[in-house]
Design a protein around this motif. Structure first.
Motif, mmCIF file in Angstrom:
data_model
loop_
_atom_site.group_PDB
_atom_site.id
_atom_site.type_symbol
_atom_site.label_atom_id
_atom_site.label_comp_id
_atom_site.label_asym_id
_atom_site.label_seq_id
_atom_site.Cartn_x
_atom_site.Cartn_y
_atom_site.Cartn_z
ATOM 1 N N SER A 1 0.812 -1.226 0.000
ATOM 2 C CA SER A 1 0.000 0.000 0.000
ATOM 3 C C SER A 1 0.841 1.270 0.000
ATOM 4 O O SER A 1 0.344 2.345 -0.344
ATOM 5 N N TYR A 2 2.122 1.141 0.370
ATOM 6 C CA TYR A 2 3.006 2.308 0.337
ATOM 7 C C TYR A 2 3.184 2.852 -1.085
ATOM 8 O O TYR A 2 3.667 3.970 -1.279
ATOM 9 N N ASP B 1 0.772 3.649 -3.021
ATOM 10 C CA ASP B 1 -0.325 4.595 -3.297
ATOM 11 C C ASP B 1 0.187 6.009 -3.542
ATOM 12 O O ASP B 1 -0.241 6.677 -4.486
ATOM 13 N N GLU B 2 1.064 6.458 -2.669
ATOM 14 C CA GLU B 2 1.542 7.835 -2.774
ATOM 15 C C GLU B 2 2.290 8.084 -4.076
ATOM 16 O O GLU B 2 2.185 9.153 -4.684
ATOM 17 N N LYS C 1 -0.318 8.361 -6.831
ATOM 18 C CA LYS C 1 -1.024 9.640 -6.720
ATOM 19 C C LYS C 1 -0.171 10.797 -7.235
ATOM 20 O O LYS C 1 -0.660 11.696 -7.918
ATOM 21 N N SER D 1 -4.230 3.052 -13.106
ATOM 22 C CA SER D 1 -4.618 1.879 -12.325
ATOM 23 C C SER D 1 -3.475 0.877 -12.361
ATOM 24 O O SER D 1 -2.748 0.795 -13.358
ATOM 25 N N TYR E 1 -1.485 -6.252 -4.664
ATOM 26 C CA TYR E 1 -1.698 -4.805 -4.613
ATOM 27 C C TYR E 1 -2.583 -4.413 -5.793
ATOM 28 O O TYR E 1 -2.466 -4.985 -6.887
ATOM 29 N N TYR F 1 -4.485 -0.667 -7.357
ATOM 30 C CA TYR F 1 -4.785 0.758 -7.245
ATOM 31 C C TYR F 1 -5.919 1.072 -8.211
ATOM 32 O O TYR F 1 -5.843 0.737 -9.389
ATOM 33 N N ARG F 2 -6.954 1.674 -7.692
ATOM 34 C CA ARG F 2 -8.194 1.929 -8.418
ATOM 35 C C ARG F 2 -8.816 0.634 -8.955
ATOM 36 O O ARG F 2 -8.901 0.421 -10.165
#
Length: 364
Positions: free
Chosen positions: A32-33, A35-36, A39, A49, A62, A64-65
């Motif tokens: 999850s690290y 994510d940044e 972004k 994604s 993992y 994302y979106r």
């Protein structure tokens, strides 16, 4: 307060509840690290994604979106050339195909007269006209790649080669591509509460669009999750597994792999050249890091019914801590060789750095 205002508040409340339920349902990923990093990339580019899947189990490590990765179908562009390659090899006798035979690419593919573009083709495909008013499909290099055999065409992502090969028998080629790769079916994932698009039946489309399917165009659409599943089955030479993310769940076969081990080993050998000398040659990965790149492919897909706009894709296989993974990156506005490749590089660097930090803390 009038009824319209109450209605809008009700809709907003309902959406908030759905989003909250989805966030609670998704597991806490050890990655999850990332994510940044995604972004930050989005702030300078466009919506993206990411799917990271462990190949041997089908476990999603993992995502994302997921509302894009799981629930949307999108034009995959040149990622389909890997599927086209295996289709051509499997049915080479019926298609009159030879992987050693070379095709001269001058940057343009001119459809046969029998493939005269329909109105739907003109709305879907980017078909510029030459100085004589004749329509053609472009290659990824404006001036062409020169002479290409199957291996070099896949490494360099030559459109003309695949379009020429598929045009020998569009009906047979497209039917086998669509059926063998289950392009109308979902992955049968277990990623609650996200739902995959419904299965679709074989659709009747023009011969030109069936030929264009060989390079991932003509209206062909798949989800990032589907790409991850299919590429995993190629690299591990095994069945297609149902993606999952829940604790305590076990691997489940979704479908068998219809391709022979010989062809699969050959294709993974070719894909291993893409990061070295192909469209991923500028991928920035530390040579002595914790990650070992096994291979990859880029794709630039034309948005359906928006023939002047493109999506970017990159799919990579790598080893880390004795496990093999597939990383699929999708960028809404961009190309595979630029934006998607850039995001993939960023994520690999983050994973490698995190692994090194963990090693230092544990005293390794």
């Amino acid at each position: 307060m009038n009824s319209k205002v109450y209605y809008k508040i009700g809709i907003l409340f309902a959406v908030t509840l759905v989003c909250a339920a989805q966030l609670q349902a998704a597991p806490k990923f050890s990655y999850s690290y990332l994510d940044e990093a995604v972004k930050e990339f989005e702030s300078k580019n466009s919506v993206s994604s990411v799917v990271l899947m462990e190949m041997d189990s089908g476990k999603v490590e993992y995502i994302y979106r997921p509302e894009i990765a799981v629930s949307k179908k999108l034009p995959p562009g040149s990622l389909v050339k890997t599927f086209s390659t295996l289709t051509l090899l499997k049915y080479k006798d019926r298609l009159g195909f030879s992987p050693e035979k070379k095709v001269l690419c001058k940057g343009r593919f001119y459809p046969k007269e029998s493939f005269t573009p329909t109105k739907s083709d003109l709305n879907t495909l980017h078909l510029p006209r030459d100085e004589n008013g004749k329509e053609y499909l472009r290659c990824s290099l404006t001036k062409g790649h020169g002479e290409m055999d199957l291996r070099s065409a896949l490494v360099q992502s030559c459109n003309v080669y695949f379009l020429t090969s598929a045009s020998s028998d569009p009906e047979l080629f497209y039917s086998k591509l669509y059926e063998d790769w289950s392009l109308g079916k979902s992955t049968r994932s277990r990623l609650d509460p996200y739902l995959e698009p419904s299965d679709t039946n074989f659709t009747s489309i023009s011969s030109l669009r069936k030929v264009a399917a060989s390079i991932g165009e003509g209206g062909l659409q798949v989800s990032p999750l589907k790409i991850s599943q299919l590429y995993s089955s190629i690299w591990k030479e095994g069945p297609r597994l149902s993606p999952y993310w829940g604790a305590g769940q076990e691997p489940v076969r979704s479908e068998e792999n219809p391709y022979s081990g010989k062809d699969l080993r050959w294709i993974t050998s070719v894909l291993s050249e893409v990061p070295k000398s192909g469209t991923l040659k500028d991928l920035n990965v530390p040579e002595k890091g914790s990650i070992g790149i096994l291979g990859g492919k880029t794709g630039t897909g034309t948005k359906f019914m928006h023939k002047y706009e493109t999506h970017g894709w990159t799919v990579l296989s790598f080893r880390k801590d004795r496990k093999s993974y597939v990383l699929t990156v999708f960028v809404d506005k961009g190309s595979g060789g630029n934006q998607a490749k850039s995001l993939a590089s960023i994520l690999l660097d983050k994973i490698d750095s995190k692994s090194k930090d963990s090693g230092i803390k544990s005293g390794k």
